[in-house]
Design a protein around this motif. Structure first.
Motif, mmCIF file in Angstrom:
data_model
loop_
_atom_site.group_PDB
_atom_site.id
_atom_site.type_symbol
_atom_site.label_atom_id
_atom_site.label_comp_id
_atom_site.label_asym_id
_atom_site.label_seq_id
_atom_site.Cartn_x
_atom_site.Cartn_y
_atom_site.Cartn_z
ATOM 1 N N PHE A 171 0.835 -1.205 0.000
ATOM 2 C CA PHE A 171 0.000 0.000 0.000
ATOM 3 C C PHE A 171 0.869 1.253 0.000
ATOM 4 O O PHE A 171 2.024 1.228 0.426
ATOM 5 C CB PHE A 171 -0.914 0.016 1.227
ATOM 6 N N VAL A 172 0.281 2.336 -0.483
ATOM 7 C CA VAL A 172 0.945 3.645 -0.430
ATOM 8 C C VAL A 172 -0.014 4.644 0.193
ATOM 9 O O VAL A 172 -1.240 4.461 0.173
ATOM 10 C CB VAL A 172 1.358 4.140 -1.842
ATOM 11 N N ALA A 173 0.560 5.695 0.749
ATOM 12 C CA ALA A 173 -0.243 6.817 1.231
ATOM 13 C C ALA A 173 -0.497 7.760 0.055
ATOM 14 O O ALA A 173 0.404 8.049 -0.724
ATOM 15 C CB ALA A 173 0.487 7.555 2.348
ATOM 16 N N VAL A 174 -1.744 8.209 -0.061
ATOM 17 C CA VAL A 174 -2.127 9.167 -1.099
ATOM 18 C C VAL A 174 -2.378 10.492 -0.388
ATOM 19 O O VAL A 174 -3.289 10.604 0.445
ATOM 20 C CB VAL A 174 -3.390 8.702 -1.847
ATOM 21 N N LEU A 175 -1.559 11.500 -0.720
ATOM 22 C CA LEU A 175 -1.577 12.753 0.031
ATOM 23 C C LEU A 175 -1.697 13.947 -0.906
ATOM 24 O O LEU A 175 -1.218 13.905 -2.048
ATOM 25 C CB LEU A 175 -0.277 12.913 0.835
ATOM 26 N N PRO A 176 -2.304 15.044 -0.411
ATOM 27 C CA PRO A 176 -2.208 16.301 -1.182
ATOM 28 C C PRO A 176 -0.749 16.723 -1.282
ATOM 29 O O PRO A 176 0.045 16.486 -0.354
ATOM 30 C CB PRO A 176 -3.021 17.294 -0.337
ATOM 31 N N ALA A 229 -15.620 7.359 -2.542
ATOM 32 C CA ALA A 229 -15.666 7.374 -4.004
ATOM 33 C C ALA A 229 -15.521 5.940 -4.494
ATOM 34 O O ALA A 229 -14.782 5.145 -3.900
ATOM 35 C CB ALA A 229 -14.549 8.254 -4.570
ATOM 36 N N VAL A 230 -16.182 5.610 -5.588
ATOM 37 C CA VAL A 230 -16.219 4.213 -6.027
ATOM 38 C C VAL A 230 -15.028 3.833 -6.909
ATOM 39 O O VAL A 230 -14.841 2.663 -7.206
ATOM 40 C CB VAL A 230 -17.538 3.894 -6.766
ATOM 41 N N GLU A 231 -14.223 4.793 -7.368
ATOM 42 C CA GLU A 231 -13.059 4.495 -8.197
ATOM 43 C C GLU A 231 -11.824 5.165 -7.603
ATOM 44 O O GLU A 231 -11.909 6.238 -7.002
ATOM 45 C CB GLU A 231 -13.263 5.007 -9.637
ATOM 46 N N TRP A 232 -10.658 4.506 -7.795
ATOM 47 C CA TRP A 232 -9.430 5.063 -7.233
ATOM 48 C C TRP A 232 -9.065 6.393 -7.875
ATOM 49 O O TRP A 232 -8.473 7.260 -7.224
ATOM 50 C CB TRP A 232 -8.283 4.059 -7.385
ATOM 51 N N GLN A 233 -9.410 6.582 -9.160
ATOM 52 C CA GLN A 233 -9.143 7.880 -9.785
ATOM 53 C C GLN A 233 -9.882 8.999 -9.060
ATOM 54 O O GLN A 233 -9.349 10.089 -8.854
ATOM 55 C CB GLN A 233 -9.562 7.870 -11.258
ATOM 56 N N THR A 234 -11.126 8.710 -8.669
ATOM 57 C CA THR A 234 -11.918 9.708 -7.965
ATOM 58 C C THR A 234 -11.371 9.939 -6.562
ATOM 59 O O THR A 234 -11.348 11.080 -6.065
ATOM 60 C CB THR A 234 -13.388 9.281 -7.902
ATOM 61 N N VAL A 235 -10.927 8.858 -5.920
ATOM 62 C CA VAL A 235 -10.288 9.005 -4.610
ATOM 63 C C VAL A 235 -9.103 9.967 -4.715
ATOM 64 O O VAL A 235 -8.964 10.906 -3.916
ATOM 65 C CB VAL A 235 -9.827 7.636 -4.074
ATOM 66 N N ALA A 237 -8.542 12.234 -6.983
ATOM 67 C CA ALA A 237 -8.996 13.594 -7.295
ATOM 68 C C ALA A 237 -9.482 14.311 -6.042
ATOM 69 O O ALA A 237 -9.205 15.501 -5.841
ATOM 70 C CB ALA A 237 -10.106 13.539 -8.343
ATOM 71 N N LEU A 238 -10.198 13.606 -5.183
ATOM 72 C CA LEU A 238 -10.687 14.212 -3.949
ATOM 73 C C LEU A 238 -9.545 14.528 -2.989
ATOM 74 O O LEU A 238 -9.567 15.541 -2.279
ATOM 75 C CB LEU A 238 -11.723 13.299 -3.289
ATOM 76 N N VAL A 239 -8.546 13.643 -2.959
ATOM 77 C CA VAL A 239 -7.358 13.931 -2.145
ATOM 78 C C VAL A 239 -6.675 15.182 -2.676
ATOM 79 O O VAL A 239 -6.271 16.076 -1.915
ATOM 80 C CB VAL A 239 -6.396 12.722 -2.147
ATOM 81 N N GLY A 240 -6.534 15.278 -4.011
ATOM 82 C CA GLY A 240 -5.902 16.452 -4.603
ATOM 83 C C GLY A 240 -6.653 17.736 -4.317
ATOM 84 O O GLY A 240 -6.062 18.819 -4.267
ATOM 85 N N VAL A 260 -1.322 15.656 -6.278
ATOM 86 C CA VAL A 260 -1.377 14.433 -5.470
ATOM 87 C C VAL A 260 -0.006 13.764 -5.481
ATOM 88 O O VAL A 260 0.650 13.682 -6.529
ATOM 89 C CB VAL A 260 -2.433 13.449 -6.013
ATOM 90 N N VAL A 261 0.432 13.284 -4.333
ATOM 91 C CA VAL A 261 1.674 12.518 -4.250
ATOM 92 C C VAL A 261 1.380 11.175 -3.603
ATOM 93 O O VAL A 261 0.408 11.022 -2.844
ATOM 94 C CB VAL A 261 2.755 13.272 -3.440
ATOM 95 N N HIS A 262 2.223 10.201 -3.912
ATOM 96 C CA HIS A 262 2.105 8.855 -3.347
ATOM 97 C C HIS A 262 3.407 8.516 -2.640
ATOM 98 O O HIS A 262 4.482 8.713 -3.204
ATOM 99 C CB HIS A 262 1.827 7.827 -4.442
ATOM 100 N N ARG A 263 3.304 8.017 -1.442
ATOM 101 C CA ARG A 263 4.493 7.669 -0.673
ATOM 102 C C ARG A 263 4.330 6.269 -0.071
ATOM 103 O O ARG A 263 3.226 5.897 0.367
ATOM 104 C CB ARG A 263 4.710 8.673 0.468
ATOM 105 N N PRO A 264 5.419 5.480 -0.025
ATOM 106 C CA PRO A 264 5.355 4.193 0.689
ATOM 107 C C PRO A 264 4.997 4.428 2.148
ATOM 108 O O PRO A 264 5.231 5.516 2.692
ATOM 109 C CB PRO A 264 6.787 3.644 0.553
ATOM 110 N N ILE A 265 4.431 3.410 2.770
ATOM 111 C CA ILE A 265 4.029 3.538 4.179
ATOM 112 C C ILE A 265 4.907 2.648 5.054
ATOM 113 O O ILE A 265 5.507 1.680 4.581
ATOM 114 C CB ILE A 265 2.541 3.168 4.388
ATOM 115 N N THR A 266 4.996 3.028 6.315
ATOM 116 C CA THR A 266 5.657 2.194 7.316
ATOM 117 C C THR A 266 4.699 2.006 8.490
ATOM 118 O O THR A 266 4.041 2.966 8.911
ATOM 119 C CB THR A 266 6.959 2.850 7.808
#
Length: 312
Positions: A171-176, A229-235, A237-240, A260-266
């Motif tokens: 998994f990754v973190a999805v962040l503004p 949101a039902v799709e990851w693209q929409t997720v 977009a909302l994060v952004g 939007v940025v994606h980062r590995p999680i710990t």
């Protein structure tokens, strides 16, 4: 509607060959039979028509008017049967036909193009019908027989379905982009405890939803869901748009969204799987071929390793 005539194909074949040769001996040789059986087949066909098809005279064989009329239809019938047999063989071997494929939206920019491209290269005569669907609708469509195979995240256990595991990823973190943790190389899950979350509804994909919630619980908190949101693209977009953060399968990093940025999680031990699903007992050669292609690609091609962002 008038009943269709019951005509033996071997009689039509014998008739067409004799009409070309106009000689019983040569026609029998072409057909690989003796002359008496050929004569019997022609007589039976003439009895079915009710009129002579050939004018038989010493040293001369000619088509009658009835024979001239029947010959084009006989040739068309033989050609159509031959074409039908060839088409049936192609379908039976998976060379042609129609395959209806469901897929999770997050797979569109990752593994789906490689799989479809490879399958089309090997089976150019197969018509592909592609449908973007979340997990639960795919399962329902498979059970209702409106879908042949599904590519989904965390396929549920179902006695009517067979799951072919393909690969897993973290998994990754999805962040503004402006988030306080966006500059880190890896984001501690516990650092998101006070953040609002954007998640998929549980009924769209219960297992992957519960796995994300489980990652948060292992970090000591219950995620506070602000948007769904039902799709990851929409997720993304909302994060952004600044409405929250999210945890998503690593392959979602290929879904590019401004801001939007994606980062590995710990810790990063948690993983989510992707599988190909089809009906139990389905003997379709197309399903078998597609499953074999997916299994081969998941088994080690570089393209799928890049697309999935993690090794199986």
């Amino acid at each position: 509607m008038e009943d269709r005539p019951e005509l033996a194909l071997n009689q039509l074949h014998a008739f067409a060959v004799l009409a070309e040769e106009l000689h019983f001996g040569r026609a029998a040789e072409r057909l690989g039979v003796a002359q008496p059986p050929l004569s019997q087949q022609i007589r039976r066909l003439e009895e079915r028509v009710g009129h002579p098809l050939f004018d038989r005279r010493p040293g001369r064989v000619a088509l009658t008017a009835a024979g001239e009329e029947l010959l084009p239809a006989a040739r068309r019938a033989l050609d159509e049967v031959a074409a039908g047999l060839a088409a049936a063989r192609r379908v039976a071997t998976g060379e042609t036909g129609r395959l209806r494929i469901g897929f999770a939206a997050s797979l569109a920019p990752t593994v789906l193009p490689d799989l479809l491209r490879t399958f089309r290269e090997h089976r150019p005569g197969v018509e592909l019908e592609i449908r973007e669907m979340t997990t639960a609708p795919q399962v329902a469509a498979l059970r209702e027989r409106s879908l042949d195979v599904g590519l989904m995240r965390e396929p549920p256990e179902d006695p009517e379905l067979v799951v072919e595991p393909l690969w897993s990823e973290g998994f990754v973190a999805v962040l503004p982009a402006g988030h306080r943790l966006a500059g880190r190389r890896a984001v501690p899950v516990a650092g998101l405890a006070e953040e609002p979350f954007v998640l998929l509804p549980r009924d769209c994909g219960p297992t992957v939803h519960d796995r994300i919630v489980g990652v948060c619980r292992e970090a000591g908190f219950e995620p506070r869901v602000a948007q769904r949101a039902v799709e990851w693209q929409t997720v993304a977009a909302l994060v952004g748009a600044g409405l929250g953060v999210s945890l998503a399968p690593a392959g979602v990093r290929r879904v590019r969204m401004p801001g939007v940025v994606h980062r590995p999680i710990t810790p990063g031990e948690a993983r989510t799987g992707v599988g190909l699903v089809h009906r139990r007992g389905d003997r379709s050669p197309l399903v078998a071929r597609f499953t074999a292609e997916a299994r081969a690609l998941a088994g080690g091609t570089a393209g799928w390793r890049r697309a999935g962002a993690a090794h199986p």
